[in-house]
Motif scaffolding. Structure first.
Motif, PDB file in Angstrom:
ATOM      1  N   LEU A  69       0.835  -1.216   0.000  1.00  0.00           N
ATOM      2  CA  LEU A  69       0.000   0.000   0.000  1.00  0.00           C
ATOM      3  C   LEU A  69       0.863   1.258   0.000  1.00  0.00           C
ATOM      4  O   LEU A  69       0.539   2.243  -0.670  1.00  0.00           O
ATOM      5  N   ALA A  70       1.983   1.201   0.752  1.00  0.00           N
ATOM      6  CA  ALA A  70       2.873   2.362   0.798  1.00  0.00           C
ATOM      7  C   ALA A  70       3.436   2.625  -0.604  1.00  0.00           C
ATOM      8  O   ALA A  70       3.464   3.771  -1.067  1.00  0.00           O
ATOM      9  N   GLU A  71       3.812   1.556  -1.270  1.00  0.00           N
ATOM     10  CA  GLU A  71       4.366   1.720  -2.615  1.00  0.00           C
ATOM     11  C   GLU A  71       3.279   2.216  -3.575  1.00  0.00           C
ATOM     12  O   GLU A  71       3.512   3.123  -4.371  1.00  0.00           O
ATOM     13  N   TYR A  72       2.115   1.651  -3.460  1.00  0.00           N
ATOM     14  CA  TYR A  72       1.000   2.023  -4.340  1.00  0.00           C
ATOM     15  C   TYR A  72       0.652   3.505  -4.201  1.00  0.00           C
ATOM     16  O   TYR A  72       0.414   4.205  -5.175  1.00  0.00           O
ATOM     17  N   HIS A  73       0.635   3.987  -2.967  1.00  0.00           N
ATOM     18  CA  HIS A  73       0.230   5.379  -2.739  1.00  0.00           C
ATOM     19  C   HIS A  73       1.411   6.348  -2.614  1.00  0.00           C
ATOM     20  O   HIS A  73       1.207   7.527  -2.314  1.00  0.00           O
ATOM     21  N   LYS A  74       2.615   5.824  -2.805  1.00  0.00           N
ATOM     22  CA  LYS A  74       3.830   6.656  -2.748  1.00  0.00           C
ATOM     23  C   LYS A  74       3.953   7.415  -1.416  1.00  0.00           C
ATOM     24  O   LYS A  74       4.135   8.623  -1.366  1.00  0.00           O
ATOM     25  N   VAL A  75       3.765   6.626  -0.336  1.00  0.00           N
ATOM     26  CA  VAL A  75       3.979   7.176   1.013  1.00  0.00           C
ATOM     27  C   VAL A  75       4.908   6.224   1.762  1.00  0.00           C
ATOM     28  O   VAL A  75       5.211   5.129   1.274  1.00  0.00           O
ATOM     29  N   LYS A  76       5.349   6.643   2.943  1.00  0.00           N
ATOM     30  CA  LYS A  76       6.202   5.756   3.742  1.00  0.00           C
ATOM     31  C   LYS A  76       5.349   4.661   4.383  1.00  0.00           C
ATOM     32  O   LYS A  76       4.175   4.899   4.689  1.00  0.00           O
ATOM     33  N   LYS A  77       5.984   3.525   4.666  1.00  0.00           N
ATOM     34  CA  LYS A  77       5.177   2.457   5.285  1.00  0.00           C
ATOM     35  C   LYS A  77       4.715   2.850   6.691  1.00  0.00           C
ATOM     36  O   LYS A  77       3.687   2.381   7.173  1.00  0.00           O
ATOM     37  N   GLU A  78       5.434   3.777   7.296  1.00  0.00           N
ATOM     38  CA  GLU A  78       5.028   4.269   8.630  1.00  0.00           C
ATOM     39  C   GLU A  78       3.783   5.162   8.547  1.00  0.00           C
ATOM     40  O   GLU A  78       3.271   5.624   9.569  1.00  0.00           O
ATOM     41  N   GLN A  79       3.335   5.406   7.333  1.00  0.00           N
ATOM     42  CA  GLN A  79       2.123   6.234   7.171  1.00  0.00           C
ATOM     43  C   GLN A  79       0.885   5.400   6.852  1.00  0.00           C
ATOM     44  O   GLN A  79      -0.165   5.943   6.498  1.00  0.00           O
ATOM     45  N   VAL A  80       1.039   4.061   6.934  1.00  0.00           N
ATOM     46  CA  VAL A  80      -0.066   3.177   6.549  1.00  0.00           C
ATOM     47  C   VAL A  80      -0.498   2.311   7.732  1.00  0.00           C
ATOM     48  O   VAL A  80       0.337   1.711   8.410  1.00  0.00           O
ATOM     49  N   PHE A  81      -1.806   2.252   7.931  1.00  0.00           N
ATOM     50  CA  PHE A  81      -2.386   1.402   8.983  1.00  0.00           C
ATOM     51  C   PHE A  81      -3.428   0.518   8.309  1.00  0.00           C
ATOM     52  O   PHE A  81      -4.203   1.002   7.480  1.00  0.00           O
ATOM     53  N   VAL A  82      -3.452  -0.782   8.638  1.00  0.00           N
ATOM     54  CA  VAL A  82      -4.450  -1.654   8.010  1.00  0.00           C
ATOM     55  C   VAL A  82      -5.358  -2.287   9.055  1.00  0.00           C
ATOM     56  O   VAL A  82      -4.983  -2.413  10.222  1.00  0.00           O
TER      57      VAL A  82
END
Ligand code: PMP
Length: 357
Positions: A69-82
């Motif tokens: 998801l981080a790669e898909y949305h071009k954000v850091k993985k620390e910015q993603v919660f699932v």
């Protein structure tokens, strides 16, 4: 008289999910599911899946999916919660961020889970009325509050706020957390994701249930500043470390890999929606300009509840809310073209029989 123990029960009036009937001939347009299957890569991943690894707990940080998801949305993985559907993500966000004595704000007509979570977590809330056309007025959210949450597009109206209006709401509320619930954004809306790098207090919530055809798997996620995501994870790890199961992590990651299928299916639904608007208008229905995978429509000469029941009798399921302001509307999920044609044929006959067409 209830027992002593019963007086200490945390009582809540639960959310009522849409029906999940199961008839072979049904046309199911009542819960905003996608009428098309998930991406072919998901089917392939299911076939290749092994039972053996299920003896192990899943990765608590849901790394594969978070990374994808981080790669898909071009954000850091620390910015993603699932989480387990966006319902789980939203509930966790309510619990984490809405912790003020001031009321949180959301529209009077909106996703009916918001007031349920607020009640469950004892969060004071205030409903801001939509205008005559059922549109959200950004200025209604500028006053002092304990937080703001709204879906964009809104549900069940399908009406979209332009990004400038979303930003106005966020910029007027930098002392609280603002949650934008983008369950339906892929059907033609402009996402607030680009604002995440500008506003530390903005949380954008998404789901795989609608545009990615995976309601049955329960995958949702949020994107926000690293700080917001850290607080969300702290609450999650204080509640249940392993929210996402192994199959969901694997299949969600597989779904993200096929962008062309995703675009093709969402475009198809958008095209069917636009055709549905023409057909419904010809039948005399009134509705706003939905940018979601459903249309919220009323007919000035027809009782909505009666029509809802007549449709149900024919195994055509739509959603009816017996609530103030919207009890003459039906929310119709966009199905396949064939399903929609059957709906229009039924409606035409129904209206003709009543002499209103
Ligand atoms: N937000 C809105 C506005 C919705 O309509 C829904 C669907 N019921 C959800 C969130 C939750 O969807 P899910 O839990 O399937 O991701």
């Amino acid at each position: 008289m209830s027992n002593a123990w019963e007086q200490q029960v945390r009582r809540v009036v639960p959310y009522t999910p849409g029906e999940q009937p199961d008839f072979p001939d049904m046309i199911k347009l009542n819960t905003n599911e996608n009428p098309y299957p998930p991406a072919p890569g998901v089917q392939k991943a299911i076939q290749e899946m092994e039972a053996e690894p299920l003896r192990l707990y899943p990765a608590p940080g849901a790394d594969a999916l978070v990374d994808a998801l981080a790669e898909y949305h071009k954000v850091k993985k620390e910015q993603v919660f699932v989480g387990v559907g966006s319902d789980d993500v939203l509930a966790m966000a309510f619990l984490t961020f809405f912790n003020s004595e001031k009321p949180i704000l959301f529209p009077d007509i909106t996703y009916s889970f918001y007031d349920v979570w607020a009640d469950l977590f004892r969060i004071p809330f205030q409903r801001q009325p939509l205008d005559q056309e059922l549109s959200l007025r950004p200025e209604d959210y500028f006053g002092e509050n304990g937080g703001v949450v709204f879906p964009n597009p809104n549900a069940p109206t399908g009406l979209l706020l332009p990004l400038t209006a979303v930003e106005e709401i966020v910029s007027h509320n930098q002392d609280v957390v603002v949650i934008v619930d983008e369950a339906y954004i892929d059907f033609g809306g402009e996402s607030a994701l680009p604002l995440v790098s500008k506003y530390e207090n903005l949380l954008v919530v998404r789901t795989f249930s609608k545009s990615r055809s995976m309601a049955g798997l329960r995958i949702g996620y949020a994107i926000g500043s690293e700080k917001l995501i850290k607080y969300l994870n702290d609450a999650k790890y204080s509640f249940n470390s392993y929210t996402m199961n192994r199959p969901s992590l694997e299949l969600g990651t597989a779904a993200l890999a096929d962008e062309s299928y995703f675009c093709e299916m969402t475009e198809k639904i958008i095209a069917t929606r636009e055709r549905a608007k023409k057909e419904l208008a010809e039948l005399g229905f009134c509705f706003g300009d939905s940018k979601a995978n459903f249309i919220f429509a009323m007919h000035p000469k027809v009782n909505a509840e009666e029509l809802f029941l007549a449709l149900k009798e024919k195994h055509i399921f739509v959603r009816y809310f017996k609530k103030p302001r919207i009890d003459q509307y039906l929310r119709i999920t966009i199905g396949t073209d064939e399903q929609m044609d059957q709906l229009f044929a039924f409606l035409k006959e129904y209206l003709q029989k009543r002499g209103v067409l």
